[in-house]
Design a protein around this motif. Structure first.
Motif, PDB file in Angstrom:
ATOM      1  N   ILE A   1       8.490 -14.071   6.385  1.00 21.08           N
ATOM      2  CA  ILE A   1      10.247 -14.267   6.212  1.00 21.08           C
ATOM      3  C   ILE A   1      10.656 -13.311   6.937  1.00 21.08           C
ATOM      4  N   THR A   2      10.302 -12.681   7.704  1.00 19.87           N
ATOM      5  CA  THR A   2      11.228 -11.155   8.067  1.00 19.87           C
ATOM      6  C   THR A   2      10.447 -11.705   9.614  1.00 19.87           C
ATOM      7  N   ARG A   3       9.693 -12.092  10.197  1.00 13.84           N
ATOM      8  CA  ARG A   3       9.417 -12.476  11.661  1.00 13.84           C
ATOM      9  C   ARG A   3       9.700 -14.053  11.608  1.00 13.84           C
ATOM     10  N   LEU A   4       9.737 -15.355  11.495  1.00  8.50           N
ATOM     11  CA  LEU A   4       9.127 -16.863  11.387  1.00  8.50           C
ATOM     12  C   LEU A   4      10.966 -17.055  10.531  1.00  8.50           C
ATOM     13  N   ARG A   5      11.302 -15.793  10.039  1.00  9.59           N
ATOM     14  CA  ARG A   5      12.384 -16.637   9.705  1.00  9.59           C
ATOM     15  C   ARG A   5      12.772 -18.012   8.643  1.00  9.59           C
ATOM     16  N   VAL A   6      11.359 -18.275   7.838  1.00 10.79           N
ATOM     17  CA  VAL A   6      11.345 -19.095   6.586  1.00 10.79           C
ATOM     18  C   VAL A   6      12.135 -18.208   5.084  1.00 10.79           C
ATOM     19  N   GLU A   7      12.279 -18.945   4.420  1.00 12.55           N
ATOM     20  CA  GLU A   7      12.823 -19.280   4.238  1.00 12.55           C
ATOM     21  C   GLU A   7      12.057 -18.447   2.723  1.00 12.55           C
ATOM     22  N   PRO A   8      12.241 -16.985   1.825  1.00 11.98           N
ATOM     23  CA  PRO A   8      11.420 -17.211   0.829  1.00 11.98           C
ATOM     24  C   PRO A   8      11.219 -17.579  -0.079  1.00 11.98           C
ATOM     25  N   PHE A   9      11.416 -19.045  -0.967  1.00 10.61           N
ATOM     26  CA  PHE A   9      10.638 -19.626  -1.335  1.00 10.61           C
ATOM     27  C   PHE A   9      10.407 -20.332  -0.668  1.00 10.61           C
ATOM     28  N   VAL A  10      10.637 -21.205   0.253  1.00  9.82           N
ATOM     29  CA  VAL A  10       9.512 -22.264   0.951  1.00  9.82           C
ATOM     30  C   VAL A  10       7.779 -20.895   1.826  1.00  9.82           C
ATOM     31  N   ALA A  11       8.095 -20.037   2.199  1.00 11.44           N
ATOM     32  CA  ALA A  11       7.369 -19.510   2.210  1.00 11.44           C
ATOM     33  C   ALA A  11       5.734 -18.617   0.835  1.00 11.44           C
ATOM     34  N   THR A  12       6.793 -18.663  -0.220  1.00 15.94           N
ATOM     35  CA  THR A  12       6.337 -17.784  -1.057  1.00 15.94           C
ATOM     36  C   THR A  12       5.320 -18.937  -1.673  1.00 15.94           C
ATOM     37  N   LEU A  13       5.886 -19.978  -1.724  1.00 14.14           N
ATOM     38  CA  LEU A  13       5.335 -21.424  -1.773  1.00 14.14           C
ATOM     39  C   LEU A  13       3.939 -21.760  -1.208  1.00 14.14           C
ATOM     40  N   GLY A  14       4.554 -21.381  -0.158  1.00 17.72           N
ATOM     41  CA  GLY A  14       3.333 -22.083   1.118  1.00 17.72           C
ATOM     42  C   GLY A  14       2.022 -20.987   0.660  1.00 17.72           C
ATOM     43  N   THR A  15       1.725 -19.350  -0.093  1.00 15.52           N
ATOM     44  CA  THR A  15       1.011 -18.598   0.068  1.00 15.52           C
ATOM     45  C   THR A  15       0.371 -18.734  -1.508  1.00 15.52           C
TER      46      THR A  15
END
Length: 331
Positions: free
Chosen positions: A119-133
């Motif tokens: 989220i902080t380094r790649l600037r991915v939205e939290p919804f998308v980032a945590t959906l991936g994890t």
């Protein structure tokens, strides 16, 4: 001399707001009162102990979710993280209670760290980032467990984390109360907590004020992952096995409890105490439904519980959105 005009409606709303802000607590008191009157054994030591022993897992996750949401973020991975942590803790349990506890908690913190970095380094939205994890952690749990429950070591003390009592209080509740106390101190009385609230209120302004917003975001996701991992440890200890298929919908329960407690999904405001009230209220609704099933008047299976949980969350979010809209456009 002209008198300042005071609208009766404004005065009424001013007095009504404190009442509405405690709506979850009022609903909880009313529900407990009703259930105590209607069901024999509702206030029994067994039911109270069982309720908190099980719902402590959701309370832990909701503590972490509150930190995330007050920054304006979201963490959809917590259910999968709990499942992964339960498997890791079960695999480590033959090495002792502490090994199982640390392994599960650290597994959760590692996923939280990954969320924060993406989220902080790649600037991915939290919804998308945590959906991936959410998907990745579930896959790892199934790979590590070979798609089956992993039994914990029954000879050691590991099972006491989920099944034991301390001075008559369920150990999972003791762990949750300690986490809650530390969380309140962190959110309300430290620079980190103030920065988290400021970030959710206005991230651009927080950056202009010199706050390390990325560090704050990274921190809240680590906290969320750590507490989800701890919930997974309790899950494995309580049920005697790591559960790779458990945790489905837990993120919804946590978000619902946090939002019912009054934390704004847009960030900037939140209370850990109110989040606990929200989780307890939601858990008691299902506890009451189980008692009602026992009376034979209605019959609601576990699948309908998910429907009820989803509808409940939708209603609360709609009401919260309407309230925020009225505050932004009072005219």
């Amino acid at each position: 001399m002209a008198l300042a005009h005071r609208s009766p409606g404004t005065s009424f709303w001013t007095h009504l707001k404190p009442f509405l802000s405690q709506g979850a607590l009022i609903a909880l008191v009313l529900l407990v009162t009703f259930a105590a009157w209607r069901y024999d054994g509702f206030l029994s030591a067994y039911n109270i102990s069982s309720f908190f022993r099980y719902n402590s897992m959701f309370m832990l996750i909701a503590i972490g979710m509150t930190f995330v949401i007050v920054t304006g973020g979201i963490d959809l991975s917590v259910g999968s993280v709990a499942a992964l942590a339960s498997v890791v803790a079960a695999l480590a349990s033959p090495h002792g209670l502490l090994a199982g506890l640390l392994a599960g908690a650290l597994a959760g913190a590692a996923v939280g760290l990954l969320n924060g970095l993406v989220i902080t380094r790649l600037r991915v939205e939290p919804f998308v980032a945590t959906l991936g994890t959410f998907l990745g952690a579930r896959g790892l749990a199934q790979l590590a467990s070979r798609q089956t429950a992993v039994s914990v070591d029954q000879a050691g003390a590991f099972t006491k984390l989920g099944q034991g009592d301390l001075l008559g209080v369920p150990v999972p509740l003791v762990i949750t109360l300690v986490a809650l106390g530390l969380g309140v101190v962190l959110l309300r009385f430290t620079r980190f907590g103030r920065y988290a609230l400021c970030t959710g209120d206005n991230e651009d302004a927080a950056r202009l004020m010199g706050f390390n917003v990325d560090q704050v975001k990274l921190g809240v996701y680590v906290v969320s992952g750590l507490l989800a991992g701890l919930a997974g440890v309790i899950l494995a200890s309580q049920f005697g096995a790591g559960q790779p298929v458990e945790g489905v919908g837990w993120e919804l329960t946590a978000i619902a409890g946090v939002v019912v407690g009054g934390t704004l999904l847009t960030g900037g405001r939140g209370s850990l105490g109110n989040s606990m009230i929200g989780v307890i209220l939601l858990g008691l609704i299902f506890n009451v439904l189980n008692f009602e099933n026992g009376k034979g008047v209605i019959s609601i299976d576990v699948f309908w519980q998910n429907v009820i949980r989803g509808v409940f969350l939708l209603i609360v979010v709609v009401l919260q959105s309407s309230r925020v809209a009225r505050q932004d456009h009072p005219g």
